[in-house]
Write an enzyme that holds these catalytic residues in place. Sequence first.
Site, PDB file in Angstrom:
ATOM      1  N   GLN A   1       0.802  -1.287  -0.033  1.00  0.00           N
ATOM      2  CA  GLN A   1       0.085  -0.027   0.010  1.00  0.00           C
ATOM      3  C   GLN A   1       0.904   1.187   0.053  1.00  0.00           C
ATOM      4  O   GLN A   1       0.264   2.381  -0.179  1.00  0.00           O
ATOM      5  CB  GLN A   1      -1.096   0.119   1.098  1.00  0.00           C
ATOM      6  CG  GLN A   1      -2.132  -0.901   1.318  1.00  0.00           C
ATOM      7  CD  GLN A   1      -2.905  -0.889   2.314  1.00  0.00           C
ATOM      8  OE1 GLN A   1      -2.745  -1.656   3.194  1.00  0.00           O
ATOM      9  NE2 GLN A   1      -4.114  -0.269   2.211  1.00  0.00           N
TER      10      GLN A   1
ATOM     11  N   CYS B   1     -10.972   0.355   3.810  1.00  0.00           N
ATOM     12  CA  CYS B   1      -9.327  -0.043   3.402  1.00  0.00           C
ATOM     13  C   CYS B   1      -8.833   1.533   3.041  1.00  0.00           C
ATOM     14  O   CYS B   1      -9.401   2.045   2.281  1.00  0.00           O
ATOM     15  CB  CYS B   1      -9.302  -0.995   2.326  1.00  0.00           C
ATOM     16  SG  CYS B   1      -7.656  -1.203   1.574  1.00  0.00           S
TER      17      CYS B   1
HETATM   18  C1  QAP Z   1      -8.158  -2.807   7.502  1.00  0.00           C
HETATM   19  O1  QAP Z   1      -8.338  -0.434   7.188  1.00  0.00           O
HETATM   20  C2  QAP Z   1      -9.146  -3.323   8.206  1.00  0.00           C
HETATM   21  O2  QAP Z   1     -12.277   4.204   3.593  1.00  0.00           O
HETATM   22  C3  QAP Z   1      -7.473  -1.552   7.716  1.00  0.00           C
HETATM   23  O3  QAP Z   1     -11.946   6.832   4.383  1.00  0.00           O
HETATM   24  C4  QAP Z   1     -10.379  -3.328   8.182  1.00  0.00           C
HETATM   25  O4  QAP Z   1      -7.694   0.901   8.537  1.00  0.00           O
HETATM   26  C5  QAP Z   1      -8.800  -4.045   9.353  1.00  0.00           C
HETATM   27  C6  QAP Z   1      -9.842   4.011   6.502  1.00  0.00           C
HETATM   28  C7  QAP Z   1     -11.357  -3.552   8.542  1.00  0.00           C
HETATM   29  C8  QAP Z   1      -9.826  -4.212  10.387  1.00  0.00           C
HETATM   30  C9  QAP Z   1     -11.171  -4.414  10.046  1.00  0.00           C
HETATM   31  C10 QAP Z   1     -10.895   3.628   5.243  1.00  0.00           C
HETATM   32  C11 QAP Z   1      -9.722   5.303   6.678  1.00  0.00           C
HETATM   33  C12 QAP Z   1      -9.150   3.059   7.256  1.00  0.00           C
HETATM   34  C13 QAP Z   1     -11.226   4.643   4.782  1.00  0.00           C
HETATM   35  C14 QAP Z   1      -8.246   0.733   7.639  1.00  0.00           C
HETATM   36  C15 QAP Z   1     -10.968   5.937   4.904  1.00  0.00           C
HETATM   37  C16 QAP Z   1     -10.434   6.220   5.852  1.00  0.00           C
HETATM   38  C17 QAP Z   1      -9.277   1.786   6.913  1.00  0.00           C
HETATM   39 CO    CO Z   2      -6.651  -2.255   3.152  1.00  0.00          CO
END
Ligand code: QAP
Ligand code: CO
Length: 188
Positions: A51, A103
């Site tokens: 990423q 994500c």
């Molecule tokens: C992965 O995801 C994850 O769309 C990490 O506008 C997902 O930190 C781990 C984020 C679900 C555990 C459960 C996403 C921030 C953050 C967005 C994230 C955004 C701002 C996603």
């Molecule tokens: Co992700």
Amino acid sequence: MAILEILTFPNPILRTKSESVSEFDSALKNLTEDMLETMYDAPGVGLAANQVGVTRRILVIDTDYDVQGDDESNRKLVKQNPRIFINPEIIEKTGSVLFKEGCLSVPGTYEEVKRFAKAKLKYQDIKGATHELAADGLLAVAIQHEIDHLEGRLFIDRLSEIKKSMIKNKLIKRRSKKFERSRFHVEL
Ligand code: QAP
Ligand code: CO
């Protein structure tokens, strides 16, 4: 320490399978520190190396941190539990849960994904030592989401075809709007 640029869909690096880490050197340590800083800044709970453009099997996760302060200028981490997983592998998995995921590479999109409820992980730490970790709850979901990134997979791939195509269309439209705006700006 530095905040890195987070690549977003449809960048092809997000579709690249990552390679194992074999050198546990200071470059690896620096990268994981930058990845953690980037994750906390975003803010997010997990980040895979591809990423930020590095196709190696490296994850950072923190599902336990707390921030204090209402805006960027006085934001402070008051509690943290940074986890670094090198060459992670799920060696046992049980049960199933639906979790509404997002994500950092697919901004503004949140959808329910079916995951294993518990997962046992084998991984290496920053020095190359091997460990095992039994995870459940949000940590187990985060581990599965992040390991998908190492295989070039995104959470939207786990949705129905119809949902996936709606999301892709939305993201592609949004991207071309952004491009039009910046072109307009330059021409002014
Ligand atoms: C992965 O995801 C994850 O769309 C990490 O506008 C997902 O930190 C781990 C984020 C679900 C555990 C459960 C996403 C921030 C953050 C967005 C994230 C955004 C701002 C996603
Ligand atoms: Co992700």
